[in-house]
Design a protein around this motif. Sequence first.
Motif, PDB file in Angstrom:
ATOM      1  N   ILE A  73      31.775  32.033  26.021  1.00  0.00           N
ATOM      2  CA  ILE A  73      32.983  31.179  27.272  1.00  0.00           C
ATOM      3  C   ILE A  73      33.363  31.937  28.363  1.00  0.00           C
ATOM      4  O   ILE A  73      33.011  31.198  29.621  1.00  0.00           O
ATOM      5  CB  ILE A  73      33.768  30.473  26.005  1.00  0.00           C
ATOM      6  N   HIS A  74      33.656  33.501  28.435  1.00  0.00           N
ATOM      7  CA  HIS A  74      34.342  33.419  29.320  1.00  0.00           C
ATOM      8  C   HIS A  74      33.167  33.415  30.323  1.00  0.00           C
ATOM      9  O   HIS A  74      33.342  33.166  31.535  1.00  0.00           O
ATOM     10  CB  HIS A  74      34.416  35.082  28.770  1.00  0.00           C
ATOM     11  N   SER A  75      31.913  34.131  29.963  1.00  0.00           N
ATOM     12  CA  SER A  75      31.671  34.076  31.255  1.00  0.00           C
ATOM     13  C   SER A  75      31.101  32.294  32.017  1.00  0.00           C
ATOM     14  O   SER A  75      30.690  32.731  32.567  1.00  0.00           O
ATOM     15  CB  SER A  75      29.293  34.544  30.243  1.00  0.00           C
ATOM     16  N   PHE A  76      30.522  31.163  30.922  1.00  0.00           N
ATOM     17  CA  PHE A  76      31.136  30.117  31.076  1.00  0.00           C
ATOM     18  C   PHE A  76      31.955  30.086  32.640  1.00  0.00           C
ATOM     19  O   PHE A  76      31.502  29.626  33.403  1.00  0.00           O
ATOM     20  CB  PHE A  76      30.747  29.144  30.588  1.00  0.00           C
ATOM     21  N   PHE A  77      33.127  29.999  32.453  1.00  0.00           N
ATOM     22  CA  PHE A  77      34.765  29.813  33.080  1.00  0.00           C
ATOM     23  C   PHE A  77      33.814  30.796  34.628  1.00  0.00           C
ATOM     24  O   PHE A  77      34.084  30.723  35.999  1.00  0.00           O
ATOM     25  CB  PHE A  77      35.509  30.630  33.362  1.00  0.00           C
ATOM     26  N   THR A  78      33.460  32.257  34.791  1.00  0.00           N
ATOM     27  CA  THR A  78      33.166  32.979  35.435  1.00  0.00           C
ATOM     28  C   THR A  78      31.934  32.353  36.361  1.00  0.00           C
ATOM     29  O   THR A  78      32.607  32.475  38.332  1.00  0.00           O
ATOM     30  CB  THR A  78      32.673  34.516  35.072  1.00  0.00           C
ATOM     31  N   ASN A  79      31.432  32.298  35.476  1.00  0.00           N
ATOM     32  CA  ASN A  79      29.703  31.139  36.502  1.00  0.00           C
ATOM     33  C   ASN A  79      30.489  29.906  37.126  1.00  0.00           C
ATOM     34  O   ASN A  79      30.164  29.745  38.312  1.00  0.00           O
ATOM     35  CB  ASN A  79      28.794  31.010  35.458  1.00  0.00           C
ATOM     36  N   GLN A 156      44.569  42.079  32.583  1.00  0.00           N
ATOM     37  CA  GLN A 156      43.925  41.942  33.568  1.00  0.00           C
ATOM     38  C   GLN A 156      42.920  43.211  33.690  1.00  0.00           C
ATOM     39  O   GLN A 156      42.648  44.409  32.635  1.00  0.00           O
ATOM     40  CB  GLN A 156      45.518  42.829  34.349  1.00  0.00           C
ATOM     41  N   HIS A 157      42.065  42.884  34.469  1.00  0.00           N
ATOM     42  CA  HIS A 157      40.928  43.776  34.771  1.00  0.00           C
ATOM     43  C   HIS A 157      41.775  45.590  35.890  1.00  0.00           C
ATOM     44  O   HIS A 157      42.103  45.035  37.077  1.00  0.00           O
ATOM     45  CB  HIS A 157      40.024  43.744  35.810  1.00  0.00           C
ATOM     46  N   GLU A 276      41.549  39.547  34.582  1.00  0.00           N
ATOM     47  CA  GLU A 276      39.959  39.809  33.819  1.00  0.00           C
ATOM     48  C   GLU A 276      39.531  38.654  33.852  1.00  0.00           C
ATOM     49  O   GLU A 276      39.690  37.572  33.882  1.00  0.00           O
ATOM     50  CB  GLU A 276      40.410  39.845  32.448  1.00  0.00           C
ATOM     51  N   GLY A 277      38.550  38.949  34.843  1.00  0.00           N
ATOM     52  CA  GLY A 277      37.306  38.104  34.846  1.00  0.00           C
ATOM     53  C   GLY A 277      37.244  37.769  36.822  1.00  0.00           C
ATOM     54  O   GLY A 277      35.925  37.445  36.098  1.00  0.00           O
ATOM     55  N   ARG A 278      38.525  37.910  37.256  1.00  0.00           N
ATOM     56  CA  ARG A 278      37.860  37.040  38.500  1.00  0.00           C
ATOM     57  C   ARG A 278      37.278  38.632  39.518  1.00  0.00           C
ATOM     58  O   ARG A 278      36.916  38.323  40.776  1.00  0.00           O
ATOM     59  CB  ARG A 278      39.855  37.206  39.129  1.00  0.00           C
ATOM     60  N   GLN A 279      37.232  39.734  39.180  1.00  0.00           N
ATOM     61  CA  GLN A 279      37.267  40.511  39.656  1.00  0.00           C
ATOM     62  C   GLN A 279      35.397  41.001  40.042  1.00  0.00           C
ATOM     63  O   GLN A 279      35.193  41.510  40.536  1.00  0.00           O
ATOM     64  CB  GLN A 279      36.935  42.678  38.640  1.00  0.00           C
ATOM     65  N   THR A 280      34.237  39.548  39.334  1.00  0.00           N
ATOM     66  CA  THR A 280      33.289  39.693  39.845  1.00  0.00           C
ATOM     67  C   THR A 280      33.156  38.326  40.868  1.00  0.00           C
ATOM     68  O   THR A 280      32.245  38.113  41.810  1.00  0.00           O
ATOM     69  CB  THR A 280      32.500  39.216  38.713  1.00  0.00           C
ATOM     70  N   ALA A 285      35.772  41.162  44.572  1.00  0.00           N
ATOM     71  CA  ALA A 285      34.761  42.569  44.866  1.00  0.00           C
ATOM     72  C   ALA A 285      34.716  43.184  45.592  1.00  0.00           C
ATOM     73  O   ALA A 285      34.792  44.152  45.706  1.00  0.00           O
ATOM     74  CB  ALA A 285      33.342  41.521  43.707  1.00  0.00           C
ATOM     75  N   ARG A 286      34.658  42.371  47.005  1.00  0.00           N
ATOM     76  CA  ARG A 286      35.136  43.091  48.198  1.00  0.00           C
ATOM     77  C   ARG A 286      36.218  43.750  48.610  1.00  0.00           C
ATOM     78  O   ARG A 286      35.978  45.369  48.978  1.00  0.00           O
ATOM     79  CB  ARG A 286      34.244  41.855  49.541  1.00  0.00           C
ATOM     80  N   LEU A 287      37.342  43.354  48.301  1.00  0.00           N
ATOM     81  CA  LEU A 287      38.309  43.833  48.998  1.00  0.00           C
ATOM     82  C   LEU A 287      38.295  44.700  47.233  1.00  0.00           C
ATOM     83  O   LEU A 287      38.402  45.849  47.884  1.00  0.00           O
ATOM     84  CB  LEU A 287      39.242  43.022  49.294  1.00  0.00           C
TER      85      LEU A 287
END
Length: 316
Positions: A73-79, A156-157, A276-280, A285-287
């Motif tokens: 489910i986490h992968s679903f939201f990230t994608n 948090q990541h 958590e999850g937004r780091q990708t 990620a660039r910042l």
Amino acid sequence: MPQRPPPTPMLQAFVCAAQTGSFARAATELNLTASAISHQISGLEEWWDVQLFERHSRGVKLTAAGEALLPVIHSFFTNLDEVLHSLNRGNSSPLHLYCTSSLCSAWLIPRMHASQSDACLNLDLVLTNADLSATNLDATQYDVAIVMGYGHYPGQHVERLMRDAVFPVCSPEFRRRNGDISLMDIARYPLIHRVDDPLCPGWESWFAFQDLPAPTYHQGPRFPDSSLAISLAVKGGGIALGRTALVYDLLEEGSLVALSGAAMISPATYYIICKEGRQTEPDIARLMDWIKAQAADFVQAVSSQYPALSGPATGS
């Protein structure tokens, strides 16, 4: 026939509760009530006919089924976020980067200025120094944050950036006027104080670290912000406690000099965090990659130019 997927709010409640370990904390993060979160989770368990959490008085814990479903489910939201971001790049909002005012002015902005042509920093940014701590992360608007603390930021990541040394500094003119200033004599000179903060050691802590008796009371200006104390030291107003990231550039340009004596390791460390999850997410990620690269270069420069400070400044 494939099973019909459950409503998205149920899935959001599940992921948030799993990450925070509490229905109450998930409710705060999603701006709902704990009862609403509990209702969403119960509805999801009925939908799939499987228990997702073990309920305890101190919080909740994922069952084996919950552990198996969470990454899916986490992968679903990230994608989903990544695809929507790419589709709406032209309408995207600026990233909010949090940094304390002292670190922002003394360390971050000079490195941004030096990296104007760096494509990694070609981002729409809003810098903010709103009061941010581990206890109010959910109430502050930010996408990426550089924080000082001990690494515990639930939900948090978290990645470690660097660590400061703490040592006395003064202006070259102040030292010329007063000659060599020994460790034993520092208390006789005007000391510039930062208002007590558990994350930022003050003179009392520094004297204790050096096994020196601290004066019972020492008059002198007291500032709520480290950069203000350092500014007065640059002007020749006395001796301040400098932190590596805040005074390195001033040492390099000759506006400050470090006095002799062992450097004290700061009790806290700089971390870079995001939800958590937004780091990708591409821009985040660039910042984060740019900030981590700047920190790595800084640590290397400190080690090369000021070996006495390199251990505390880079310690983990």
